[in-house]
Design a protein around this motif. Structure first.
Motif, PDB file in Angstrom:
ATOM      1  N   ARG A   1      -4.110  -4.716  -1.580  1.00 18.67           N
ATOM      2  CA  ARG A   1      -4.884  -5.470  -0.603  1.00 18.67           C
ATOM      3  C   ARG A   1      -4.103  -5.875   0.638  1.00 18.67           C
ATOM      4  NH1 ARG A   1      -7.492 -10.973  -2.695  1.00 18.67           N
ATOM      5  NH2 ARG A   1      -5.299 -11.350  -3.225  1.00 18.67           N
TER       6      ARG A   1
ATOM      7  N   PRO B   1       0.789  -1.244   0.000  1.00 16.30           N
ATOM      8  CA  PRO B   1       0.000   0.000   0.000  1.00 16.30           C
ATOM      9  C   PRO B   1       0.815   1.286   0.000  1.00 16.30           C
ATOM     10  CG  PRO B   1      -0.998  -1.605   1.472  1.00 16.30           C
ATOM     11  CD  PRO B   1       0.312  -2.184   1.037  1.00 16.30           C
TER      12      PRO B   1
ATOM     13  N   THR C   1       1.605   1.511  -3.606  1.00 14.94           N
ATOM     14  CA  THR C   1       0.416   1.435  -4.454  1.00 14.94           C
ATOM     15  C   THR C   1      -0.821   1.522  -3.581  1.00 14.94           C
ATOM     16  OG1 THR C   1       1.640  -0.037  -5.942  1.00 14.94           O
ATOM     17  CG2 THR C   1      -0.741   0.115  -6.262  1.00 14.94           C
ATOM     18  N   PRO C   2      -1.324   2.742  -3.348  1.00 14.49           N
ATOM     19  CA  PRO C   2      -2.530   2.871  -2.510  1.00 14.49           C
ATOM     20  C   PRO C   2      -3.658   1.990  -3.030  1.00 14.49           C
ATOM     21  CG  PRO C   2      -1.560   5.015  -2.935  1.00 14.49           C
ATOM     22  CD  PRO C   2      -0.813   4.045  -3.808  1.00 14.49           C
ATOM     23  N   GLY C   3      -4.313   1.303  -2.111  1.00 12.12           N
ATOM     24  CA  GLY C   3      -5.390   0.404  -2.493  1.00 12.12           C
ATOM     25  C   GLY C   3      -4.961  -1.040  -2.608  1.00 12.12           C
TER      26      GLY C   3
END
Length: 584
Positions: free
Chosen positions: A359, A352, A355-357
Protein backbone atom coordinates in the motif's frame (compact mmCIF):
# COMPACT_ATOMS: atom_id res chain seq x y z
CA UNK A 1 29.44 10.42 -18.36
CA UNK A 2 30.15 7.10 -16.74
CA UNK A 3 27.54 4.65 -15.51
CA UNK A 4 26.42 5.47 -11.97
CA UNK A 5 27.02 2.80 -9.32
CA UNK A 6 23.80 2.31 -7.37
CA UNK A 7 22.94 -0.41 -4.91
CA UNK A 8 19.56 -0.07 -3.22
CA UNK A 9 20.23 -1.19 0.34
CA UNK A 10 17.47 -1.51 2.92
CA UNK A 11 18.30 -2.96 6.30
CA UNK A 12 15.38 -4.82 7.82
CA UNK A 13 15.36 -4.24 11.55
CA UNK A 14 12.34 -5.61 13.41
CA UNK A 15 11.11 -7.24 10.24
CA UNK A 16 10.33 -10.76 9.18
CA UNK A 17 13.48 -12.83 8.94
CA UNK A 18 13.94 -14.94 5.87
CA UNK A 19 16.03 -18.10 5.65
CA UNK A 20 16.41 -21.50 4.10
CA UNK A 21 16.30 -24.57 6.30
CA UNK A 22 18.73 -27.37 5.56
CA UNK A 23 16.41 -29.93 7.12
CA UNK A 24 14.19 -32.57 5.72
CA UNK A 25 11.23 -31.50 7.85
CA UNK A 26 9.45 -29.76 4.98
CA UNK A 27 10.34 -32.53 2.55
CA UNK A 28 8.99 -35.66 4.14
CA UNK A 29 5.50 -37.03 3.69
CA UNK A 30 3.31 -38.44 6.41
CA UNK A 31 3.66 -42.20 6.69
CA UNK A 32 2.52 -44.59 9.38
CA UNK A 33 5.54 -45.51 11.50
CA UNK A 34 4.19 -49.01 11.91
CA UNK A 35 4.73 -49.70 8.20
CA UNK A 36 8.50 -49.05 8.56
CA UNK A 37 8.54 -47.74 5.02
CA UNK A 38 10.91 -44.91 4.15
CA UNK A 39 9.35 -41.45 4.06
CA UNK A 40 8.80 -40.04 0.60
CA UNK A 41 11.06 -37.15 -0.32
CA UNK A 42 8.99 -34.04 -1.17
CA UNK A 43 5.54 -35.59 -1.20
CA UNK A 44 3.28 -34.54 -4.08
CA UNK A 45 -0.48 -34.15 -3.90
CA UNK A 46 -2.19 -37.48 -4.66
CA UNK A 47 -3.13 -36.55 -8.22
CA UNK A 48 0.16 -34.87 -9.14
CA UNK A 49 1.75 -37.86 -10.86
CA UNK A 50 -1.43 -38.62 -12.77
CA UNK A 51 -1.66 -35.02 -13.89
CA UNK A 52 1.97 -35.03 -15.01
CA UNK A 53 1.52 -38.18 -17.10
CA UNK A 54 -1.78 -37.03 -18.55
CA UNK A 55 -0.31 -33.74 -19.66
CA UNK A 56 2.30 -35.43 -21.80
CA UNK A 57 5.49 -33.71 -22.88
CA UNK A 58 5.39 -29.92 -23.11
CA UNK A 59 5.13 -28.33 -26.52
CA UNK A 60 8.76 -27.26 -26.53
CA UNK A 61 10.18 -30.60 -25.37
CA UNK A 62 13.57 -31.24 -26.91
CA UNK A 63 13.76 -27.83 -28.58
CA UNK A 64 12.75 -24.88 -26.40
CA UNK A 65 10.49 -22.40 -28.12
CA UNK A 66 11.99 -19.47 -26.24
CA UNK A 67 15.28 -17.65 -25.97
CA UNK A 68 16.71 -18.66 -22.60
CA UNK A 69 19.86 -18.93 -20.57
CA UNK A 70 20.99 -20.94 -17.57
CA UNK A 71 20.35 -19.43 -14.15
CA UNK A 72 21.24 -22.38 -11.86
CA UNK A 73 23.34 -25.48 -12.45
CA UNK A 74 22.57 -28.42 -10.16
CA UNK A 75 25.95 -30.03 -10.81
CA UNK A 76 27.85 -26.82 -10.06
CA UNK A 77 25.85 -26.58 -6.82
CA UNK A 78 26.32 -30.24 -5.93
CA UNK A 79 27.76 -29.43 -2.48
CA UNK A 80 24.38 -27.92 -1.53
CA UNK A 81 22.50 -31.13 -2.41
CA UNK A 82 21.01 -33.40 0.25
CA UNK A 83 21.37 -37.11 -0.53
CA UNK A 84 18.76 -39.76 0.31
CA UNK A 85 19.02 -43.50 -0.24
CA UNK A 86 15.86 -45.53 0.25
CA UNK A 87 14.42 -42.55 2.10
CA UNK A 88 17.36 -42.38 4.53
CA UNK A 89 19.43 -39.17 4.72
CA UNK A 90 23.10 -39.69 3.93
CA UNK A 91 25.80 -37.34 5.25
CA UNK A 92 28.99 -37.35 3.18
CA UNK A 93 32.01 -36.71 5.38
CA UNK A 94 34.26 -36.41 2.34
CA UNK A 95 32.33 -33.43 0.96
CA UNK A 96 32.48 -29.80 2.01
CA UNK A 97 28.67 -29.89 2.23
CA UNK A 98 29.14 -31.82 5.48
CA UNK A 99 29.76 -28.41 7.07
CA UNK A 100 26.04 -27.58 7.13
CA UNK A 101 25.42 -30.29 9.73
CA UNK A 102 28.25 -29.07 11.96
CA UNK A 103 26.99 -25.45 11.96
CA UNK A 104 29.87 -24.53 9.67
CA UNK A 105 32.24 -24.87 12.58
CA UNK A 106 30.60 -22.09 14.61
CA UNK A 107 31.14 -20.92 17.24
CA UNK A 108 34.01 -23.44 17.69
CA UNK A 109 35.19 -25.88 15.02
CA UNK A 110 34.85 -29.43 16.34
CA UNK A 111 34.90 -31.10 12.93
CA UNK A 112 37.59 -30.65 10.27
CA UNK A 113 36.66 -31.47 6.68
CA UNK A 114 38.90 -32.37 3.76
CA UNK A 115 41.34 -34.64 5.63
CA UNK A 116 42.76 -37.96 4.43
CA UNK A 117 42.65 -40.88 6.84
CA UNK A 118 43.72 -44.37 5.85
CA UNK A 119 43.64 -43.40 2.19
CA UNK A 120 40.10 -42.00 2.31
CA UNK A 121 38.85 -38.43 2.42
CA UNK A 122 36.82 -37.80 5.57
CA UNK A 123 35.73 -35.36 8.25
CA UNK A 124 37.85 -35.56 11.38
CA UNK A 125 36.09 -35.12 14.73
CA UNK A 126 37.55 -33.71 17.94
CA UNK A 127 37.32 -35.96 20.97
CA UNK A 128 33.91 -34.40 21.56
CA UNK A 129 32.06 -33.27 18.43
CA UNK A 130 28.43 -32.83 17.47
CA UNK A 131 26.19 -32.79 14.42
CA UNK A 132 22.73 -31.31 14.02
CA UNK A 133 20.49 -33.40 11.77
CA UNK A 134 17.01 -32.08 10.97
CA UNK A 135 14.14 -34.56 10.69
CA UNK A 136 10.38 -34.44 10.46
CA UNK A 137 8.40 -36.14 13.22
CA UNK A 138 7.44 -38.92 10.77
CA UNK A 139 11.03 -39.52 9.77
CA UNK A 140 12.18 -39.48 13.40
CA UNK A 141 9.75 -42.32 14.19
CA UNK A 142 10.87 -44.29 11.13
CA UNK A 143 14.60 -44.21 11.93
CA UNK A 144 15.79 -47.28 13.83
CA UNK A 145 19.52 -47.26 13.19
CA UNK A 146 22.53 -45.02 12.80
CA UNK A 147 25.17 -46.48 10.49
CA UNK A 148 28.52 -44.86 9.81
CA UNK A 149 31.95 -45.58 8.40
CA UNK A 150 34.60 -44.66 10.96
CA UNK A 151 38.38 -44.59 11.06
CA UNK A 152 39.81 -45.09 14.55
CA UNK A 153 42.86 -46.19 16.49
CA UNK A 154 43.09 -49.43 18.42
CA UNK A 155 41.46 -49.33 21.85
CA UNK A 156 39.40 -46.24 21.13
CA UNK A 157 35.77 -46.23 22.22
CA UNK A 158 32.86 -44.17 20.92
CA UNK A 159 29.87 -42.99 22.92
CA UNK A 160 26.96 -41.57 20.94
CA UNK A 161 24.48 -39.24 22.57
CA UNK A 162 21.21 -38.22 20.96
CA UNK A 163 19.51 -35.05 22.13
CA UNK A 164 21.39 -34.99 25.42
CA UNK A 165 21.03 -38.67 26.39
CA UNK A 166 23.32 -41.63 25.91
CA UNK A 167 22.22 -43.95 23.13
CA UNK A 168 23.42 -47.41 24.12
CA UNK A 169 26.80 -48.39 25.52
CA UNK A 170 30.24 -47.29 24.40
CA UNK A 171 31.30 -48.92 21.15
CA UNK A 172 34.75 -50.51 21.02
CA UNK A 173 36.47 -49.49 17.81
CA UNK A 174 39.09 -51.35 15.79
CA UNK A 175 42.22 -49.98 14.23
CA UNK A 176 41.57 -48.46 10.77
CA UNK A 177 38.35 -48.20 8.79
CA UNK A 178 35.18 -49.98 9.89
CA UNK A 179 31.42 -49.70 9.44
CA UNK A 180 29.38 -49.64 12.62
CA UNK A 181 25.61 -49.85 13.08
CA UNK A 182 24.02 -48.53 16.24
CA UNK A 183 20.35 -49.13 17.06
CA UNK A 184 18.55 -45.87 17.78
CA UNK A 185 16.36 -46.19 20.83
CA UNK A 186 12.71 -45.32 20.29
CA UNK A 187 11.77 -41.78 21.14
CA UNK A 188 15.32 -40.42 21.00
CA UNK A 189 14.83 -38.51 17.74
CA UNK A 190 12.23 -35.80 17.21
CA UNK A 191 10.83 -33.17 14.92
CA UNK A 192 13.35 -30.48 13.95
CA UNK A 193 17.07 -30.35 14.69
CA UNK A 194 18.46 -33.45 16.40
CA UNK A 195 21.75 -33.08 18.26
CA UNK A 196 24.09 -36.05 17.89
CA UNK A 197 27.23 -35.95 20.05
CA UNK A 198 30.21 -38.22 19.43
CA UNK A 199 32.56 -38.72 22.40
CA UNK A 200 35.84 -40.55 21.78
CA UNK A 201 37.66 -42.11 24.73
CA UNK A 202 40.49 -44.57 25.19
CA UNK A 203 43.59 -44.37 23.02
CA UNK A 204 44.84 -40.94 22.04
CA UNK A 205 43.87 -39.44 18.73
CA UNK A 206 40.68 -38.61 16.89
CA UNK A 207 38.20 -40.48 14.77
CA UNK A 208 37.26 -39.69 11.17
CA UNK A 209 33.91 -40.24 9.44
CA UNK A 210 33.51 -40.80 5.70
CA UNK A 211 29.72 -41.18 5.77
CA UNK A 212 26.76 -41.44 8.12
CA UNK A 213 23.15 -42.44 7.52
CA UNK A 214 19.97 -42.74 9.56
CA UNK A 215 17.90 -45.67 8.28
CA UNK A 216 15.22 -48.09 9.44
CA UNK A 217 17.67 -50.84 10.36
CA UNK A 218 19.12 -54.04 8.94
CA UNK A 219 22.52 -54.66 7.42
CA UNK A 220 24.45 -51.42 6.96
CA UNK A 221 25.05 -50.43 3.33
CA UNK A 222 28.51 -50.78 1.83
CA UNK A 223 28.55 -47.11 0.85
CA UNK A 224 25.21 -45.30 0.50
CA UNK A 225 26.89 -42.41 -1.32
CA UNK A 226 27.23 -44.50 -4.48
CA UNK A 227 23.48 -44.24 -5.09
CA UNK A 228 23.89 -40.58 -6.07
CA UNK A 229 27.09 -39.42 -7.73
CA UNK A 230 28.24 -36.42 -9.75
CA UNK A 231 30.58 -36.12 -12.73
CA UNK A 232 31.36 -32.39 -12.87
CA UNK A 233 33.43 -32.59 -16.06
CA UNK A 234 30.51 -34.11 -17.94
CA UNK A 235 27.89 -32.11 -16.00
CA UNK A 236 26.00 -35.30 -15.13
CA UNK A 237 24.31 -36.86 -12.13
CA UNK A 238 23.88 -40.61 -11.76
CA UNK A 239 21.01 -41.71 -9.53
CA UNK A 240 20.15 -45.27 -8.52
CA UNK A 241 16.50 -46.28 -8.45
CA UNK A 242 14.58 -44.59 -5.65
CA UNK A 243 17.60 -42.51 -4.64
CA UNK A 244 17.01 -38.78 -4.34
CA UNK A 245 18.92 -35.53 -4.35
CA UNK A 246 17.28 -32.43 -2.88
CA UNK A 247 18.25 -28.79 -3.26
CA UNK A 248 16.73 -25.81 -1.46
CA UNK A 249 16.54 -22.88 -3.86
CA UNK A 250 14.53 -19.85 -4.90
CA UNK A 251 12.71 -20.33 -8.20
CA UNK A 252 13.31 -17.35 -10.52
CA UNK A 253 10.61 -15.71 -12.61
CA UNK A 254 9.92 -17.83 -15.69
CA UNK A 255 12.12 -20.63 -14.36
CA UNK A 256 12.13 -24.01 -16.14
CA UNK A 257 13.85 -27.17 -14.97
CA UNK A 258 15.73 -28.59 -17.97
CA UNK A 259 17.72 -31.84 -18.22
CA UNK A 260 18.28 -34.82 -20.48
CA UNK A 261 18.13 -38.55 -19.87
CA UNK A 262 18.04 -41.58 -22.15
CA UNK A 263 16.38 -44.97 -22.47
CA UNK A 264 13.35 -45.97 -20.45
CA UNK A 265 14.43 -44.12 -17.32
CA UNK A 266 12.24 -41.41 -15.88
CA UNK A 267 13.37 -38.73 -13.48
CA UNK A 268 10.74 -37.57 -11.08
CA UNK A 269 11.02 -33.85 -10.30
CA UNK A 270 9.13 -32.63 -7.24
CA UNK A 271 9.20 -29.15 -5.79
CA UNK A 272 7.50 -28.25 -2.54
CA UNK A 273 7.25 -24.79 -0.98
CA UNK A 274 6.96 -24.08 2.72
CA UNK A 275 3.33 -23.04 2.09
CA UNK A 276 2.48 -26.51 0.75
CA UNK A 277 2.46 -25.44 -2.91
CA UNK A 278 3.68 -28.13 -5.30
CA UNK A 279 5.16 -28.27 -8.78
CA UNK A 280 6.55 -31.30 -10.55
CA UNK A 281 6.63 -33.69 -13.46
CA UNK A 282 8.73 -36.31 -15.20
CA UNK A 283 11.89 -35.96 -17.27
CA UNK A 284 12.24 -38.70 -19.89
CA UNK A 285 13.90 -39.30 -23.25
CA UNK A 286 11.17 -37.29 -24.99
CA UNK A 287 10.51 -34.74 -22.21
CA UNK A 288 13.35 -32.50 -21.20
CA UNK A 289 11.72 -29.67 -19.26
CA UNK A 290 9.27 -28.78 -16.51
CA UNK A 291 7.79 -25.33 -16.07
CA UNK A 292 8.47 -24.11 -12.51
CA UNK A 293 7.12 -20.60 -13.00
CA UNK A 294 4.11 -21.21 -10.73
CA UNK A 295 6.60 -21.23 -7.85
CA UNK A 296 8.45 -18.07 -8.91
CA UNK A 297 9.90 -16.16 -5.98
CA UNK A 298 9.40 -19.03 -3.52
CA UNK A 299 11.99 -21.11 -1.74
CA UNK A 300 11.35 -24.75 -2.64
CA UNK A 301 12.80 -28.13 -1.83
CA UNK A 302 13.44 -29.50 -5.32
CA UNK A 303 13.97 -33.26 -5.42
CA UNK A 304 15.22 -35.48 -8.26
CA UNK A 305 14.41 -39.21 -7.98
CA UNK A 306 15.03 -42.03 -10.44
CA UNK A 307 12.07 -44.22 -11.38
CA UNK A 308 11.55 -47.30 -13.57
CA UNK A 309 15.20 -48.30 -14.08
CA UNK A 310 18.10 -49.49 -11.90
CA UNK A 311 20.11 -46.36 -12.55
CA UNK A 312 19.77 -43.18 -14.59
CA UNK A 313 22.21 -40.58 -15.82
CA UNK A 314 20.87 -37.02 -15.83
CA UNK A 315 22.76 -34.68 -18.14
CA UNK A 316 23.10 -30.95 -17.52
CA UNK A 317 20.28 -30.51 -14.96
CA UNK A 318 19.66 -26.79 -14.67
CA UNK A 319 17.12 -24.02 -14.26
CA UNK A 320 16.72 -21.69 -17.21
CA UNK A 321 15.05 -18.29 -17.49
CA UNK A 322 13.83 -16.12 -20.36
CA UNK A 323 16.22 -14.05 -22.45
CA UNK A 324 19.77 -14.24 -23.76
CA UNK A 325 22.65 -14.76 -21.37
CA UNK A 326 23.77 -11.53 -19.71
CA UNK A 327 26.91 -9.88 -20.99
CA UNK A 328 29.57 -8.37 -18.78
CA UNK A 329 29.58 -4.59 -18.91
CA UNK A 330 32.84 -2.66 -19.10
CA UNK A 331 34.29 -2.00 -15.68
CA UNK A 332 33.02 1.31 -14.36
CA UNK A 333 35.09 3.94 -12.65
CA UNK A 334 35.07 3.54 -8.88
CA UNK A 335 32.53 5.78 -7.10
CA UNK A 336 33.88 8.92 -5.48
CA UNK A 337 31.14 8.95 -2.84
CA UNK A 338 29.71 5.92 -1.04
CA UNK A 339 26.50 6.34 0.95
CA UNK A 340 25.03 3.70 3.27
CA UNK A 341 21.54 4.64 4.47
CA UNK A 342 19.92 2.36 7.03
CA UNK A 343 16.17 2.92 7.37
CA UNK A 344 15.72 1.20 10.69
CA UNK A 345 12.92 -1.37 11.08
CA UNK A 346 11.75 -0.91 7.48
CA UNK A 347 10.00 -4.04 6.21
CA UNK A 348 10.58 -5.12 2.63
CA UNK A 349 7.09 -6.62 2.45
CA UNK A 350 5.67 -3.10 2.86
CA UNK A 351 7.54 -1.64 -0.14
CA UNK A 352 6.05 -2.07 -3.64
CA UNK A 353 9.38 -2.71 -5.40
CA UNK A 354 9.85 -5.78 -3.21
CA UNK A 355 6.19 -6.68 -2.76
CA UNK A 356 3.94 -5.60 -5.64
CA UNK A 357 0.62 -4.41 -4.30
CA UNK A 358 2.00 -3.05 -1.04
CA UNK A 359 0.00 0.00 0.00
CA UNK A 360 2.69 2.54 0.89
CA UNK A 361 3.31 5.14 -1.82
CA UNK A 362 7.03 5.14 -2.62
CA UNK A 363 7.59 7.00 -5.91
CA UNK A 364 11.24 7.74 -5.14
CA UNK A 365 12.04 4.13 -4.26
CA UNK A 366 10.27 3.08 -7.46
CA UNK A 367 12.31 5.50 -9.58
CA UNK A 368 15.60 4.60 -7.90
CA UNK A 369 14.98 0.90 -8.46
CA UNK A 370 14.87 1.44 -12.23
CA UNK A 371 18.60 2.15 -12.28
CA UNK A 372 19.69 0.08 -9.28
CA UNK A 373 20.66 -3.45 -8.36
CA UNK A 374 17.67 -4.67 -6.33
CA UNK A 375 18.32 -7.70 -4.14
CA UNK A 376 15.20 -9.82 -3.78
CA UNK A 377 16.92 -12.73 -2.04
CA UNK A 378 18.59 -11.68 1.18
CA UNK A 379 18.93 -12.82 4.76
CA UNK A 380 18.41 -10.58 7.78
CA UNK A 381 21.00 -11.27 10.46
CA UNK A 382 18.87 -10.33 13.45
CA UNK A 383 15.94 -8.26 14.67
CA UNK A 384 17.99 -6.24 17.13
CA UNK A 385 19.67 -2.99 16.07
CA UNK A 386 23.04 -4.06 17.43
CA UNK A 387 22.98 -7.49 15.82
CA UNK A 388 22.07 -6.27 12.33
CA UNK A 389 24.35 -3.24 12.37
CA UNK A 390 27.28 -5.35 13.61
CA UNK A 391 26.90 -7.74 10.69
CA UNK A 392 26.81 -4.83 8.24
CA UNK A 393 29.82 -3.19 9.90
CA UNK A 394 31.99 -6.34 9.97
CA UNK A 395 30.64 -8.53 7.18
CA UNK A 396 30.39 -11.58 9.48
CA UNK A 397 27.46 -13.53 10.87
CA UNK A 398 26.08 -13.02 14.41
CA UNK A 399 27.43 -16.44 15.38
CA UNK A 400 30.89 -14.96 14.77
CA UNK A 401 30.63 -11.41 16.13
CA UNK A 402 28.24 -12.49 18.94
CA UNK A 403 26.68 -9.03 19.34
CA UNK A 404 23.16 -9.33 20.75
CA UNK A 405 21.23 -8.15 23.77
CA UNK A 406 18.43 -10.73 23.90
CA UNK A 407 19.10 -14.00 25.66
CA UNK A 408 22.33 -14.78 27.51
CA UNK A 409 25.96 -14.95 26.49
CA UNK A 410 25.96 -12.14 23.95
CA UNK A 411 28.00 -8.95 23.82
CA UNK A 412 26.85 -5.36 23.31
CA UNK A 413 30.11 -4.38 21.65
CA UNK A 414 31.90 -5.20 18.39
CA UNK A 415 35.16 -6.92 19.24
CA UNK A 416 38.26 -4.96 18.25
CA UNK A 417 39.55 -8.01 16.34
CA UNK A 418 36.93 -7.51 13.60
CA UNK A 419 37.78 -5.00 10.86
CA UNK A 420 34.96 -2.58 10.03
CA UNK A 421 33.87 -1.18 6.69
CA UNK A 422 34.63 2.39 7.83
CA UNK A 423 38.11 1.39 8.94
CA UNK A 424 38.87 -0.28 5.63
CA UNK A 425 37.58 2.68 3.61
CA UNK A 426 39.61 5.08 5.75
CA UNK A 427 42.71 3.04 4.89
CA UNK A 428 41.69 3.33 1.23
CA UNK A 429 41.88 7.13 1.48
CA UNK A 430 38.21 8.05 1.93
CA UNK A 431 36.91 10.54 4.47
CA UNK A 432 34.48 8.61 6.68
CA UNK A 433 31.56 10.34 8.38
CA UNK A 434 28.41 9.12 10.10
CA UNK A 435 25.21 10.33 11.73
CA UNK A 436 22.41 8.20 13.16
CA UNK A 437 19.23 8.54 15.16
CA UNK A 438 19.43 5.00 16.58
CA UNK A 439 20.31 5.28 20.24
CA UNK A 440 21.77 1.78 20.31
CA UNK A 441 24.34 2.39 17.56
CA UNK A 442 26.94 4.13 19.68
CA UNK A 443 30.65 4.82 19.86
CA UNK A 444 30.78 2.75 23.06
CA UNK A 445 29.41 -0.22 21.11
CA UNK A 446 32.24 0.03 18.59
CA UNK A 447 30.20 1.53 15.76
CA UNK A 448 32.28 4.71 15.56
CA UNK A 449 35.48 2.74 15.01
CA UNK A 450 37.03 3.70 11.69
CA UNK A 451 34.95 6.86 11.26
CA UNK A 452 36.69 10.24 11.37
CA UNK A 453 33.39 11.84 12.34
CA UNK A 454 30.52 10.11 14.16
CA UNK A 455 27.30 11.58 15.60
CA UNK A 456 24.49 9.88 17.47
CA UNK A 457 21.72 12.48 17.49
CA UNK A 458 19.55 10.42 19.85
CA UNK A 459 22.26 10.25 22.51
CA UNK A 460 22.91 13.97 22.01
CA UNK A 461 19.35 14.46 23.29
CA UNK A 462 20.19 12.45 26.40
CA UNK A 463 17.86 9.52 25.60
CA UNK A 464 18.24 6.05 24.09
CA UNK A 465 14.96 5.60 22.23
CA UNK A 466 12.94 8.70 21.43
CA UNK A 467 11.71 10.67 18.42
CA UNK A 468 13.86 12.27 15.73
CA UNK A 469 12.24 12.91 12.38
CA UNK A 470 14.17 11.71 9.37
CA UNK A 471 14.38 15.21 7.92
CA UNK A 472 16.68 16.23 10.78
CA UNK A 473 19.02 13.32 10.17
CA UNK A 474 19.02 13.79 6.40
CA UNK A 475 19.86 17.50 6.87
CA UNK A 476 22.73 16.58 9.19
CA UNK A 477 24.00 13.94 6.76
CA UNK A 478 23.87 16.37 3.84
CA UNK A 479 25.72 18.92 5.92
CA UNK A 480 28.50 16.48 6.74
CA UNK A 481 28.78 15.41 3.11
CA UNK A 482 28.77 18.99 1.89
CA UNK A 483 31.78 19.84 4.04
CA UNK A 484 33.82 17.04 2.42
CA UNK A 485 32.62 17.22 -1.17
CA UNK A 486 36.16 17.90 -2.33
CA UNK A 487 37.30 14.51 -0.99
CA UNK A 488 36.29 10.92 -1.70
CA UNK A 489 33.79 10.29 1.10
CA UNK A 490 31.98 7.42 2.79
CA UNK A 491 28.78 8.57 4.50
CA UNK A 492 26.65 6.42 6.77
CA UNK A 493 23.40 7.72 8.16
CA UNK A 494 20.49 6.00 9.86
CA UNK A 495 16.88 7.16 10.07
CA UNK A 496 14.37 5.72 12.52
CA UNK A 497 10.95 6.82 11.24
CA UNK A 498 9.72 3.21 10.86
CA UNK A 499 11.14 2.26 14.27
CA UNK A 500 8.92 2.58 17.31
CA UNK A 501 7.44 4.85 18.50
CA UNK A 502 5.41 4.97 15.29
CA UNK A 503 4.13 8.44 14.46
CA UNK A 504 1.38 9.21 11.95
CA UNK A 505 2.68 11.36 9.07
CA UNK A 506 0.50 13.61 6.97
CA UNK A 507 -0.78 13.60 4.30
CA UNK A 508 -0.30 9.83 4.06
CA UNK A 509 -2.13 8.84 7.25
CA UNK A 510 -5.31 10.40 5.85
CA UNK A 511 -4.84 8.38 2.65
CA UNK A 512 -4.17 5.02 4.33
CA UNK A 513 -6.72 5.50 7.16
CA UNK A 514 -9.34 7.92 5.80
CA UNK A 515 -12.30 6.99 7.99
CA UNK A 516 -13.06 8.31 11.49
CA UNK A 517 -10.92 6.69 14.19
CA UNK A 518 -11.31 7.27 17.91
CA UNK A 519 -9.03 4.58 19.32
CA UNK A 520 -5.78 4.87 21.30
CA UNK A 521 -3.53 5.11 18.21
CA UNK A 522 -4.85 8.28 16.64
CA UNK A 523 -1.47 9.98 16.27
CA UNK A 524 1.12 7.44 17.41
CA UNK A 525 1.73 3.99 18.88
CA UNK A 526 4.51 2.38 20.91
CA UNK A 527 5.81 -1.11 21.44
CA UNK A 528 4.86 -0.76 25.10
CA UNK A 529 1.22 -0.46 24.02
CA UNK A 530 1.61 -3.94 22.52
CA UNK A 531 3.08 -5.51 25.64
CA UNK A 532 6.68 -5.45 24.46
CA UNK A 533 9.14 -6.83 27.01
CA UNK A 534 12.76 -5.70 26.68
CA UNK A 535 15.08 -8.60 25.93
CA UNK A 536 12.32 -10.84 24.59
CA UNK A 537 11.88 -9.20 21.18
CA UNK A 538 8.19 -10.03 21.26
CA UNK A 539 4.81 -8.54 22.19
CA UNK A 540 2.08 -10.00 24.40
CA UNK A 541 -0.96 -7.79 23.62
CA UNK A 542 -3.06 -8.16 20.46
CA UNK A 543 -5.21 -5.04 19.95
CA UNK A 544 -8.64 -5.10 18.29
CA UNK A 545 -8.70 -5.32 14.50
CA UNK A 546 -9.46 -1.62 13.96
CA UNK A 547 -6.48 -0.66 16.13
CA UNK A 548 -4.18 -3.03 14.24
CA UNK A 549 -5.29 -1.50 10.95
CA UNK A 550 -4.62 1.98 12.34
CA UNK A 551 -1.11 0.99 13.45
CA UNK A 552 -0.42 -0.45 10.00
CA UNK A 553 -1.60 2.79 8.40
CA UNK A 554 0.70 4.76 10.72
CA UNK A 555 3.61 2.51 9.79
CA UNK A 556 2.89 2.89 6.07
CA UNK A 557 2.71 6.67 6.47
CA UNK A 558 6.21 6.58 7.98
CA UNK A 559 7.42 4.61 4.94
CA UNK A 560 6.05 7.24 2.58
CA UNK A 561 7.63 9.96 4.71
CA UNK A 562 11.05 8.29 4.42
CA UNK A 563 10.49 7.89 0.69
CA UNK A 564 10.00 11.66 0.44
CA UNK A 565 13.28 12.17 2.28
CA UNK A 566 14.98 9.74 -0.12
CA UNK A 567 13.82 11.88 -3.03
CA UNK A 568 15.04 15.04 -1.31
CA UNK A 569 18.45 13.52 -0.64
CA UNK A 570 18.90 12.41 -4.25
CA UNK A 571 17.80 15.78 -5.62
CA UNK A 572 20.38 17.56 -3.45
CA UNK A 573 23.18 15.30 -4.77
CA UNK A 574 21.99 15.99 -8.30
CA UNK A 575 22.01 19.73 -7.63
CA UNK A 576 25.59 19.46 -6.38
CA UNK A 577 26.54 17.56 -9.54
CA UNK A 578 27.82 14.47 -7.69
CA UNK A 579 24.92 12.02 -8.11
CA UNK A 580 26.63 10.27 -11.03
CA UNK A 581 29.72 9.75 -8.87
CA UNK A 582 27.80 8.24 -5.97
CA UNK A 583 27.08 4.67 -4.91
CA UNK A 584 23.98 4.65 -2.68
Amino acid sequence: MRTRNIVLFVLLGAAAIFGIGFGVSAMLAKKSSSERKPPVIVQAPPDAAVAADAAGPPADAGSPGRVEHDAFSFVDNRHAAHRFTGGAPVLDGSDVGFARYMRFGLPVARWHVGHIRGGERAAVADRVASLEIPLSSEHAKWVGQLAMRVHAAKDQKLQIKINGRKNGDRIKLEDGWQTIAVPVEAGRLGDGENLLVFETTGAKGTIAVSWLTLNAGGKPPDDPRTSATFAPEASTVTLAKDASLVWYLTVPDGGHFVAQTTGACKIEVRGRGSDGAFVGGLIAADTNRIDLSSMAGKVVALALTTRECPSATITAPRITVHGPAPTLRPKAEAPRYIVLWVMDALRADKIPIFTPGARAQTPNFDELAKSSAVFRQYYVQGNESQTSHSSVWTGVYPAVHNVRMAGVGGSYKIDIKFPTIAGELTKAGMYTTAVTGNGFVTADGGYARGFKEFRNMMREKGVINGVIYGAQIVDAALGQLDKRRADPTYLFFGTIDTHGPWIARKPWIDIYSPGPYNGPFKDFGTAKDLGFKPGSMGCSIIPPKEDIERLRAIYDSAISYQDRELGRFIERLKAWGIWDQTML
